[in-house]
Scaffold this motif. Structure first.
Motif, PDB file in Angstrom:
ATOM      1  N   PHE A  96       9.328 -16.919 -18.075  1.00  0.00           N
ATOM      2  CA  PHE A  96      10.194 -15.802 -17.695  1.00  0.00           C
ATOM      3  C   PHE A  96       9.889 -14.520 -18.472  1.00  0.00           C
ATOM      4  CE2 PHE A  96      12.807 -19.238 -15.913  1.00  0.00           C
ATOM      5  CZ  PHE A  96      13.016 -18.704 -14.647  1.00  0.00           C
TER       6      PHE A  96
ATOM      7  N   THR B 247       8.902 -14.206 -12.657  1.00  0.00           N
ATOM      8  CA  THR B 247      10.280 -14.406 -12.216  1.00  0.00           C
ATOM      9  C   THR B 247      10.372 -15.601 -11.276  1.00  0.00           C
ATOM     10  OG1 THR B 247      10.021 -12.933 -10.312  1.00  0.00           O
ATOM     11  CG2 THR B 247      10.819 -11.952 -12.379  1.00  0.00           C
TER      12      THR B 247
ATOM     13  N   LEU C 283      18.218 -18.555 -21.806  1.00  0.00           N
ATOM     14  CA  LEU C 283      18.035 -17.674 -20.656  1.00  0.00           C
ATOM     15  C   LEU C 283      19.217 -16.720 -20.517  1.00  0.00           C
ATOM     16  CD1 LEU C 283      16.626 -20.220 -18.027  1.00  0.00           C
ATOM     17  CD2 LEU C 283      15.392 -18.283 -19.052  1.00  0.00           C
TER      18      LEU C 283
ATOM     19  N   ASN D 282      19.063 -13.309 -18.487  1.00  0.00           N
ATOM     20  CA  ASN D 282      18.429 -13.810 -17.266  1.00  0.00           C
ATOM     21  C   ASN D 282      19.456 -14.596 -16.446  1.00  0.00           C
ATOM     22  OD1 ASN D 282      16.883 -15.188 -15.305  1.00  0.00           O
ATOM     23  ND2 ASN D 282      15.089 -15.160 -16.622  1.00  0.00           N
TER      24      ASN D 282
END
Length: 223
Positions: A43, A47, A69, A74
């Protein structure tokens, strides 16, 4: 296309998950990685829309990957694909925003159902910045299966779980007779469940030769 990152440490299982995802219309595999660190590095440079995440990774727990994340901002969606059945783990999965939870071992049909429902969830929202109660209700309903994936007539989930557990405890595999002894069902019943697992890619058949007669079929769990 919905881009999927597969995170699974076992190479055989990872390839199976990749193959399963590619068989579902509207989904494509962005990458396959085998550790939490690899997932986070992915990441940093790329993506994905969805992560299929094993929890028992060689370097960390899947929940730690989710938290990392989220800490990085994210919002990628996550489907847990794991053998973890502990209630505390399931509750923690909900708390970090995991949208679906699939317990290993599972069939292609089970994963396809989760992916199809996830696709419907994504399609439930329009392009506007605000939604009403009906849109929210419809989106969350899309993630819920009205009934569990049906087993063949005469088979029970409880007995299937018992046979799966017995297989997992014997890395060298089990015969139908040994599975029957371990689970308390008849040999015929044990063989039916073992054949079901083998037909759905959750166990491997292995002929074993004795001193006389035809070889006996043993079954080994596919993790």
């Amino acid at each position: 296309m919905i881009r999927v990152l597969v995170v699974e440490d076992d190479p055989v299982a990872a390839e199976a998950h990749r193959t399963y995802v590619e068989r579902v219309a509207g989904f494509t595999v962005a990458a396959v990685v085998h550790s939490g660190a690899e997932a986070l590095r992915f990441f940093e440079r790329d993506t994905a829309d969805l992560v299929l995440l094993d929890f028992y990774l060689p370097d960390t727990h899947g929940l730690a990957v989710c938290r990392a994340l989220r800490a990085a901002g994210n919002p990628v969606d996550v489907i847990a694909v794991t053998s973890a059945r502990d209630l505390a783990v399931v509750k923690a999965a909900v708390s970090v925003g995991i949208v679906q939870y699939l317990i290993k071992p599972f069939t292609f049909a089970s994963l396809r159902d989760k992916l199809d429902r996830y696709a419907k969830f994504r399609d439930s929202f329009g392009e506007t910045g605000e939604v009403g109660q009906s849109e929210v209700d419809r989106a969350f309903a899309a993630l819920r299966s009205p009934v569990a994936t049906a087993l063949p007539k005469g088979m029970s989930g409880q007995t299937l779980d018992a046979v799966v557990s017995a297989l997992r405890e014997e890395p060298d595999g089990l015969s139908a007779g040994a599975a029957a002894t371990a689970t308390g069902v008849s040999r015929v019943t044990a063989r039916r469940y073992l054949e079901y697992l083998a037909d759905n890619g959750l166990a491997r058949r292995e002929p074993r030769y004795g001193q006389v007669g035809r070889p006996e079929v043993w079954y080994r769990a596919v993790t």
